[in-house]
Design a protein around this motif. Structure first.
Motif, short mmCIF file in Angstrom:
data_model
loop_
_atom_site.label_atom_id
_atom_site.label_comp_id
_atom_site.label_asym_id
_atom_site.label_seq_id
_atom_site.Cartn_x
_atom_site.Cartn_y
_atom_site.Cartn_z
N UNK A 76 0.83 -1.22 0.00
CA UNK A 76 0.00 0.00 0.00
C UNK A 76 0.86 1.26 0.00
N UNK A 77 0.27 2.35 -0.39
CA UNK A 77 0.97 3.63 -0.36
C UNK A 77 1.13 4.10 1.08
N UNK A 78 2.12 4.95 1.28
CA UNK A 78 2.29 5.58 2.59
C UNK A 78 3.05 4.74 3.60
N UNK A 79 3.63 3.64 3.18
CA UNK A 79 4.42 2.79 4.09
C UNK A 79 5.91 2.98 3.82
N UNK A 80 6.71 2.89 4.87
CA UNK A 80 8.16 2.97 4.76
C UNK A 80 8.76 1.58 4.95
N UNK A 81 9.75 1.24 4.13
CA UNK A 81 10.39 -0.09 4.20
C UNK A 81 11.67 -0.03 5.02
N UNK A 82 11.86 -1.01 5.88
CA UNK A 82 13.04 -1.10 6.73
C UNK A 82 13.57 -2.53 6.74
N UNK A 83 14.87 -2.65 6.93
CA UNK A 83 15.48 -3.94 7.18
C UNK A 83 15.79 -4.05 8.66
N UNK A 84 15.19 -5.04 9.32
CA UNK A 84 15.50 -5.35 10.71
C UNK A 84 16.41 -6.57 10.71
N UNK A 85 17.56 -6.45 11.37
CA UNK A 85 18.55 -7.53 11.28
C UNK A 85 19.11 -7.88 12.66
N UNK A 86 19.42 -9.16 12.82
CA UNK A 86 20.11 -9.69 14.00
C UNK A 86 21.57 -9.91 13.63
N UNK A 87 22.49 -9.36 14.41
CA UNK A 87 23.92 -9.51 14.15
C UNK A 87 24.65 -9.92 15.43
N UNK A 88 25.92 -10.30 15.24
CA UNK A 88 26.83 -10.44 16.37
C UNK A 88 26.79 -11.76 17.11
N UNK A 89 26.06 -12.74 16.60
CA UNK A 89 25.99 -14.03 17.29
C UNK A 89 27.23 -14.87 16.99
N UNK A 90 27.54 -15.78 17.88
CA UNK A 90 28.74 -16.61 17.73
C UNK A 90 28.54 -17.73 16.72
N UNK A 91 27.32 -18.24 16.61
CA UNK A 91 27.10 -19.38 15.73
C UNK A 91 27.80 -20.62 16.24
N UNK A 92 28.24 -21.46 15.31
CA UNK A 92 28.93 -22.69 15.70
C UNK A 92 28.37 -23.90 14.99
#
Length: 485
Positions: A198-214
């Motif tokens: 729809x019109x009038x919406x703003x798009x953003x990227x929300x991201x998770x960073x910094x994890x150790x993984x493994x």
């Protein structure tokens, strides 16, 4: 110019450095397989390279060992390809950039591939050295271990004579493994429905960073966070506070690696941006408290997108995506009642990917008990069914039943005690090894698994201990020397 010259270990580090120069991620092993086959040809050794690029090399026993029973030594030639954001390296074409710091070999911003390149280096060094005392050797180099043990699954054993089997895919020095978990890859496919933004919406990227993984097997007991699980929690809590639209959600590259980074593309009303940022800051603090012991750098970011997002998921599809991320089993599911501290069953949401027509959830399920492995799969199937998703189970592989009475294990333990003046740890591992598949192919196979000390495999923090690699090399030479019956 060699970066590992002068470290010791005869030619082990020479071959490890050569391996690092050759791209060898899963499904890209042809060049390394050809290098190994050419190595055998140059030395006049029996060599069989199959259509899948598995390689078998045979070397006769040294003087006095000609009639000793053969010893099979096995490792896999593929590696997990993970890199930090911003690292400019193409795993398909570029060599791993290695460096030495203190007692460790590292890679610049990527996985090192010591899992299982060091096994390949040990095996080539053994095959190349004609001064060593050893029984006849049968070296098996397999492909695609990291994506379902495809090499061990397809390798034919018609010309393998040995009944003693050494797997070199262990990551702790002084640990003699005599058992491992079985596993399978459970893929969930959620069909997606989309609508126009729809019109009038703003798009953003929300991201998770910094994890150790493994490693999703060897490290799952460390209670590290999965970015795929966390992004699901973020989206769930976000939906409680604001009306948002979801365009995509993605995280992870390997089912057998704990996901370190995940992201979602969302659309919100512009006047809700401040509220969303405040909520994300609160969630970030909550995550940091929850994981204060196992994670040190959890970060949630929110960045505005310049490009327009034209399509978003319907609210029904969005709800199903969030539900799956919240409910799919993750982490340790059961602990062994037979061996203290051993994880019995686990599941890992390794890959999350949005495509044009579905969202894909790739789960690595492991257990040392087949019925419990089946139970976790059934739970995934049940959750998927409620969300209208389909499930595919692939790359199922058997476990290796713990055998504390193995004659080969006793020989290794005796030799270790004499060399180092202390007892080796005899154990099993929750991670999967190719031993289970080989034990099905070769009846009455006596097996043990060893390896040098390495840390944070399947992550860009992977590192290999130099001193441990040398000690394990000396141990390997000595134990082969003792195989005189």
């Amino acid at each position: 110019m060699s970066k590992l010259n002068g470290l010791g270990g005869d030619k082990v580090f020479y071959y490890f450095e050569e391996i690092c120069k050759i791209p060898h991620g899963s499904e890209n092993e042809m060049a390394l397989s050809n290098y190994i086959a050419e190595f055998a040809k140059e030395r006049g050794l029996y060599c069989r390279q199959d259509e899948h690029y598995n390689v078998l090399i045979k070397k006769p026993g040294s003087k006095g060992y000609e009639n000793v029973a053969p010893m099979i030594i096995q490792g896999h030639i593929d590696m997990v390809c993970e890199k930090n954001a911003g690292t400019d390296l193409d795993f398909l074409t570029d060599p791993i950039q290695i460096y030495v710091k203190d007692d460790f070999i590292h890679a610049e911003g990527t996985t090192l591939g010591a899992d299982n390149g060091i096994a390949v280096a040990y095996m080539l060094a053994l095959l190349d050295d004609n001064t060593l005392e050893h029984p006849p050797l049968e070296a098996i180099f397999t492909v695609e271990e990291e994506i379902g043990m495809g090499g061990a699954r397809t390798f034919e054993t018609f010309d393998v004579e040995g009944k003693r089997f050494l797997n070199m895919d262990t990551e702790e020095e002084g640990v003699l493994l005599s058992g491992c978990a079985g596993g399978c890859r459970v893929r969930v496919y959620l069909p997606t429905q989309r609508k126009d933004s729809p019109e009038g919406k703003e798009a953003f990227q929300i991201a998770i960073h910094g994890l150790k993984g493994g490693h999703s097997g060897a490290d799952i007991h460390l209670q590290r966070a999965s970015a795929n699980r966390l992004i699901g929690r973020v989206l769930f809590q976000l939906g409680k506070e604001v009306d948002y639209l979801l365009a995509s959600v993605d995280g992870g590259n390997m089912d057998n690696a704990i996901c370190r980074e995940a992201e979602a593309i969302v659309l919100i009303d512009q006047n809700n941006e401040g509220k969303v940022r405040s909520l994300l800051a609160k969630i970030e603090k909550d995550f940091q408290v929850e994981y204060k012991t196992s994670e040190t750098s959890i970060t949630i970011t929110m960045e505005a997108l310049k490009e327009k997002v034209f399509k978003v998921l319907t609210n029904d599809t969005k709800s199903k995506v969030v539900s799956l991320l919240m409910l799919l089993p993750y982490g340790v599911q059961t602990m062994s009642m037979e061996m203290q501290g051993l994880v019995e069953s686990s599941s890992n949401i390794g890959i999350l990917k949005t495509t044009s027509d579905h969202i894909y959830f790739d789960n690595a399920v492991r257990s040392s008990i087949e019925s419990r492995k089946a139970l976790i799969t059934q739970k995934i199937e049940s959750v998927a069914s409620l969300c209208g998703a389909s499930v595919e189970c692939v790359n199922d592989y058997p476990g290796w039943r713990f055998n504390p009475d193995s004659p080969l294990l006793k020989l290794f333990a005796k030799c270790y005690g004499k060399m180092f003046g202390k007892e080796a740890t005899i154990s099993a591992i929750h991670a999967g090894l190719e031993c289970g598949l080989f034990s099905e192919k070769i009846p009455n196979l006596d097996m043990v698994s060893i390896g040098p000390e390495m840390y944070d495999v399947h992550t860009p923090d992977e590192r290999l201990s130099i001193s441990s690699t040398i000690r394990v090399w000396e141990f390997l030479k000595e134990v082969l020397k003792q195989m005189d019956h």
